[in-house]
Design a protein around this motif. Structure first.
Motif, PDB file in Angstrom:
ATOM      1  N   GLY A 149       0.501  -1.220  -0.501  1.00  0.00           N
ATOM      2  CA  GLY A 149      -0.373  -0.195   0.133  1.00  0.00           C
ATOM      3  C   GLY A 149       0.742   1.549   0.229  1.00  0.00           C
ATOM      4  O   GLY A 149       2.032   1.334  -0.429  1.00  0.00           O
ATOM      5  N   SER A 150       0.072   2.812  -0.302  1.00  0.00           N
ATOM      6  CA  SER A 150       1.109   3.672   0.625  1.00  0.00           C
ATOM      7  C   SER A 150       0.064   4.465   0.795  1.00  0.00           C
ATOM      8  O   SER A 150      -0.572   3.959   1.453  1.00  0.00           O
ATOM      9  N   GLY A 151       1.248   5.392   0.911  1.00  0.00           N
ATOM     10  CA  GLY A 151       0.932   6.793   2.370  1.00  0.00           C
ATOM     11  C   GLY A 151       1.000   6.471   3.550  1.00  0.00           C
ATOM     12  O   GLY A 151      -0.595   6.933   4.265  1.00  0.00           O
ATOM     13  N   PHE A 152       1.390   5.845   3.938  1.00  0.00           N
ATOM     14  CA  PHE A 152       1.880   5.433   6.079  1.00  0.00           C
ATOM     15  C   PHE A 152       3.073   5.487   5.653  1.00  0.00           C
ATOM     16  O   PHE A 152       4.268   4.822   5.417  1.00  0.00           O
ATOM     17  N   SER A 153       2.986   5.167   7.116  1.00  0.00           N
ATOM     18  CA  SER A 153       4.852   4.979   8.046  1.00  0.00           C
ATOM     19  C   SER A 153       4.220   3.922   8.934  1.00  0.00           C
ATOM     20  O   SER A 153       3.811   3.970   9.518  1.00  0.00           O
ATOM     21  N   ILE A 154       5.103   2.496   9.311  1.00  0.00           N
ATOM     22  CA  ILE A 154       5.094   1.728   9.755  1.00  0.00           C
ATOM     23  C   ILE A 154       5.761   1.695  11.373  1.00  0.00           C
ATOM     24  O   ILE A 154       6.938   2.309  11.000  1.00  0.00           O
ATOM     25  N   ASN A 155       4.777   1.808  11.843  1.00  0.00           N
ATOM     26  CA  ASN A 155       5.572   2.068  13.460  1.00  0.00           C
ATOM     27  C   ASN A 155       6.205   0.275  13.793  1.00  0.00           C
ATOM     28  O   ASN A 155       7.275   0.546  14.147  1.00  0.00           O
ATOM     29  N   HIS A 156       5.259  -0.267  14.210  1.00  0.00           N
ATOM     30  CA  HIS A 156       6.024  -1.491  14.736  1.00  0.00           C
ATOM     31  C   HIS A 156       4.871  -2.703  13.956  1.00  0.00           C
ATOM     32  O   HIS A 156       4.135  -3.079  14.069  1.00  0.00           O
ATOM     33  N   MET A 157       5.477  -4.039  14.314  1.00  0.00           N
ATOM     34  CA  MET A 157       5.882  -4.791  12.955  1.00  0.00           C
ATOM     35  C   MET A 157       5.578  -6.046  14.874  1.00  0.00           C
ATOM     36  O   MET A 157       6.376  -6.580  15.851  1.00  0.00           O
ATOM     37  N   GLY A 158       5.006  -7.240  13.862  1.00  0.00           N
ATOM     38  CA  GLY A 158       5.376  -8.277  14.951  1.00  0.00           C
ATOM     39  C   GLY A 158       4.250  -9.591  14.590  1.00  0.00           C
ATOM     40  O   GLY A 158       3.968  -9.528  13.426  1.00  0.00           O
ATOM     41  N   TRP A 159       4.935 -10.219  15.600  1.00  0.00           N
ATOM     42  CA  TRP A 159       3.877 -11.826  15.106  1.00  0.00           C
ATOM     43  C   TRP A 159       3.082 -12.170  16.346  1.00  0.00           C
ATOM     44  O   TRP A 159       3.663 -12.059  17.466  1.00  0.00           O
ATOM     45  N   TYR A 160       2.161 -12.604  16.265  1.00  0.00           N
ATOM     46  CA  TYR A 160       1.262 -13.057  17.098  1.00  0.00           C
ATOM     47  C   TYR A 160       0.895 -14.238  16.959  1.00  0.00           C
ATOM     48  O   TYR A 160       0.662 -15.112  15.582  1.00  0.00           O
ATOM     49  N   ARG A 161       0.991 -15.664  17.833  1.00  0.00           N
ATOM     50  CA  ARG A 161       0.272 -16.578  17.893  1.00  0.00           C
ATOM     51  C   ARG A 161      -1.599 -17.274  18.272  1.00  0.00           C
ATOM     52  O   ARG A 161      -2.069 -17.126  19.761  1.00  0.00           O
ATOM     53  N   GLN A 162      -2.075 -18.288  17.596  1.00  0.00           N
ATOM     54  CA  GLN A 162      -3.609 -18.809  18.684  1.00  0.00           C
ATOM     55  C   GLN A 162      -3.359 -20.222  18.354  1.00  0.00           C
ATOM     56  O   GLN A 162      -3.519 -21.101  16.809  1.00  0.00           O
ATOM     57  N   ALA A 163      -3.237 -21.016  19.103  1.00  0.00           N
ATOM     58  CA  ALA A 163      -3.572 -22.263  19.434  1.00  0.00           C
ATOM     59  C   ALA A 163      -4.728 -22.776  19.144  1.00  0.00           C
ATOM     60  O   ALA A 163      -5.082 -21.897  20.264  1.00  0.00           O
ATOM     61  N   PRO A 164      -5.698 -24.055  19.496  1.00  0.00           N
ATOM     62  CA  PRO A 164      -6.412 -24.116  19.476  1.00  0.00           C
ATOM     63  C   PRO A 164      -6.966 -24.374  20.864  1.00  0.00           C
ATOM     64  O   PRO A 164      -6.504 -25.066  21.423  1.00  0.00           O
ATOM     65  N   GLY A 165      -8.020 -23.835  20.796  1.00  0.00           N
ATOM     66  CA  GLY A 165      -8.422 -23.378  22.572  1.00  0.00           C
ATOM     67  C   GLY A 165      -7.754 -23.185  22.950  1.00  0.00           C
ATOM     68  O   GLY A 165      -8.676 -22.173  24.653  1.00  0.00           O
TER      69      GLY A 165
END
Length: 121
Positions: free
Chosen positions: A25-41
């Motif tokens: 995309g365009s017109g933005f500046s990224i601040n933070h980036m990261g990863w999350y996870r979700q296991a079943p249940g």
């Protein structure tokens, strides 16, 4: 903005995988980036984050095994996962916080579509 994650798959215990997530995309500046996870249940949990300056934060469960990095020129965040364990099995989601040029004072959060990581014992 669109987030495209890739790199998940099936791996044996002790193996490695590398996830990537690109923001387009365009017109933005990224601040933070990261990863999350979700296991079943289970609830979604933080795995790792990295700021625009390169400061990283990790969940205790992955410290020493996972590394996070980013390529600011490509608006891409990576998660290198080593010494994988069965308990790392989950859907992994990338997360990006950014500011639009037209609304600089507000940080907006976006989520990728999720990529499955399965670690067999």
């Amino acid at each position: 903005v669109q987030l495209q994650a890739s790199g998940g798959g099936l791996v044996q215990t002790g193996g490695s995988l590398r996830l990537s997530c690109a923001a387009s995309g365009s017109g933005f500046s990224i601040n933070h980036m990261g990863w999350y996870r979700q296991a079943p249940g289970k609830q979604r949990e933080l795995v790792a984050t990295i700021t625009s300056g390169g400061s990283a934060n990790f969940a205790d469960s992955v410290k020493g095994r996972f590394t996070v990095s980013r390529d600011n020129a490509k608006n891409t965040v990576y998660l290198q996962m080593n010494s994988l364990k069965p308990e790392d099995t989950a859907v992994y989601y990338c997360n990006v916080g950014l500011r639009y040029d037209t609304d600089w004072y507000r940080v907006r959060n976006y989520w990728g579509q999720g990529t499955q990581v399965t670690v067999s014992s």
